[in-house]
Write an enzyme that holds these catalytic residues in place. Structure first.
Site, PDB file in Angstrom:
ATOM      1  CB  THR A  13      88.102 -14.923  10.030  1.00  0.00           C
ATOM      2  OG1 THR A  13      88.580 -15.070  11.380  1.00  0.00           O
ATOM      3  CG2 THR A  13      87.940 -16.289   9.423  1.00  0.00           C
ATOM      4  CG  HIS A  14      93.861 -13.114   9.520  1.00  0.00           C
ATOM      5  ND1 HIS A  14      93.058 -12.090   9.054  1.00  0.00           N
ATOM      6  CD2 HIS A  14      94.835 -13.269   8.590  1.00  0.00           C
ATOM      7  CE1 HIS A  14      93.542 -11.644   7.899  1.00  0.00           C
ATOM      8  NE2 HIS A  14      94.622 -12.339   7.600  1.00  0.00           N
ATOM      9  CG  ASN A  15      89.473 -17.248  15.517  1.00  0.00           C
ATOM     10  OD1 ASN A  15      89.438 -18.457  15.418  1.00  0.00           O
ATOM     11  ND2 ASN A  15      89.155 -16.601  16.628  1.00  0.00           N
ATOM     12  CG  ASP A  74      84.009  -7.917  15.562  1.00  0.00           C
ATOM     13  OD1 ASP A  74      85.224  -8.193  15.448  1.00  0.00           O
ATOM     14  OD2 ASP A  74      83.558  -7.279  16.528  1.00  0.00           O
ATOM     15  CG  PHE A 158      87.175 -21.008  18.710  1.00  0.00           C
ATOM     16  CD1 PHE A 158      86.142 -21.619  18.015  1.00  0.00           C
ATOM     17  CD2 PHE A 158      87.190 -19.611  18.772  1.00  0.00           C
ATOM     18  CE1 PHE A 158      85.146 -20.861  17.404  1.00  0.00           C
ATOM     19  CE2 PHE A 158      86.206 -18.845  18.161  1.00  0.00           C
ATOM     20  CZ  PHE A 158      85.177 -19.476  17.477  1.00  0.00           C
ATOM     21  N   GLY A 159      88.420 -20.311  21.930  1.00  0.00           N
ATOM     22  CA  GLY A 159      88.151 -19.088  22.693  1.00  0.00           C
ATOM     23  C   GLY A 159      87.517 -19.361  24.052  1.00  0.00           C
ATOM     24  CE1 TYR A 160      87.321 -14.819  27.179  1.00  0.00           C
ATOM     25  CE2 TYR A 160      86.906 -14.365  24.862  1.00  0.00           C
ATOM     26  CZ  TYR A 160      87.530 -14.046  26.047  1.00  0.00           C
ATOM     27  OH  TYR A 160      88.366 -12.960  26.116  1.00  0.00           O
ATOM     28  CG  ASP A 161      83.470 -22.414  22.237  1.00  0.00           C
ATOM     29  OD1 ASP A 161      82.594 -21.530  22.263  1.00  0.00           O
ATOM     30  OD2 ASP A 161      83.911 -22.904  21.180  1.00  0.00           O
ATOM     31  NE  ARG A 195      81.684 -17.156  14.324  1.00  0.00           N
ATOM     32  CZ  ARG A 195      82.040 -17.459  15.574  1.00  0.00           C
ATOM     33  NH1 ARG A 195      81.914 -18.678  16.034  1.00  0.00           N
ATOM     34  NH2 ARG A 195      82.529 -16.534  16.365  1.00  0.00           N
TER      35      ARG A 195
END
Ligand code: ITT
Length: 208
Positions: A13-15, A74, A158-161, A195
């Site tokens: 992953t690059h995240n 993903d 992160f993201g939509y958390d 996850r």
């Protein structure tokens, strides 16, 4: 049965948010993990049409590029009022600069444009794939259901958390410490995050 992975494993992953969560989940198993970014492995284009297809494609690219087994995730957020969007396009929904404050505003607007009223049902999905350099793959999926809250709450994760409120909880993922969001309960019960749930299935087959 012997463990399916011994020695070094690439986290494809690059995240940085995902990398940290996956590395933390792997820690108790004594796996020597290295990230695709640290190995200078390129990020393949996500041309798959399902979470599993994209996870496999990312894991295979890193396994073939490094000669080591590789694990990829993903994932994405599926919103009922948007017929499951952004789904596999969740990262791209945030634009080239991956601006999630913008993406969460866009979600709120698109949901309002559809005339939907709360509760806004949604779920996160994570597909975890393990690939070997010879092309073999194994994949696992985890989901968590909840509702979306606007405005976003909390600066963790992160993201939509910050907009995701898991069912049965009063804190969004953005208000939860990492350990609460993704830890694996020692009593064998189900983890909370998508996850961590996918990882539980992966660990059961590949690490125990
Ligand atoms: P890699 O492909 O390099 O792993 P990515 O960020 O492009 O990184 P995805 O294609 O799987 O990963 O995109 C999934 C997006 O969905 C991700 O960028 C997040 O914004 C969002 N997402 C996935 N899991 C999440 C989580 O646990 N919390 C918040 N947002 C999440």
């Amino acid at each position: 049965m012997p463990r399916l992975i011994e020695g070094k494993l690439v986290i494809a992953t690059h995240n940085p948010g995902k990398l940290w969560e996956i590395a933390t989940l792997l820690k108790p198993y004594g796996i020597d993990a290295v990230s695709a970014g640290d190995l200078g492995l390129p990020e393949p284009e996500e041309t798959g049409l399902t979470f599993i297809a994209n996870a496999e494609l990312k894991a295979l690219a890193s396994a073939k590029g490094s000669g080591l087994p590789a694990i990829a995730d993903d994932s994405g957020l599926c919103v009922d009022a948007l017929d499951g969007a952004p789904g596999i396009y969740s990262a791209r929904y945030a634009g080239e600069s991956r601006d999630f404050a913008f993406a969460m505003q866009k979600l709120e607007k698109e949901i309002a444009d559809r005339g939907a009223t709360p509760p806004f049902h949604a779920h996160f999905v994570s597909a975890i794939s393990l690939a070997w350099p010879d092309g073999k793959t194994l994949s696992f999926e985890g989901k968590v259901f909840g509702t979306l809250v606007f405005p976003p709450r909390g600066g963790l994760g992160f993201g939509y958390d910050p907009v995701f409120l898991p069912n049965g909880h009063d804190k969004t993922f953005g208000e939860m410490w990492a350990v609460e969001k993704h830890s694996i309960p020692v009593d064998g019960s189900e983890a909370l995050s998508h996850r961590a749930r996918a990882f539980q299935a992966f660990a059961k087959t590949c690490l125990e």
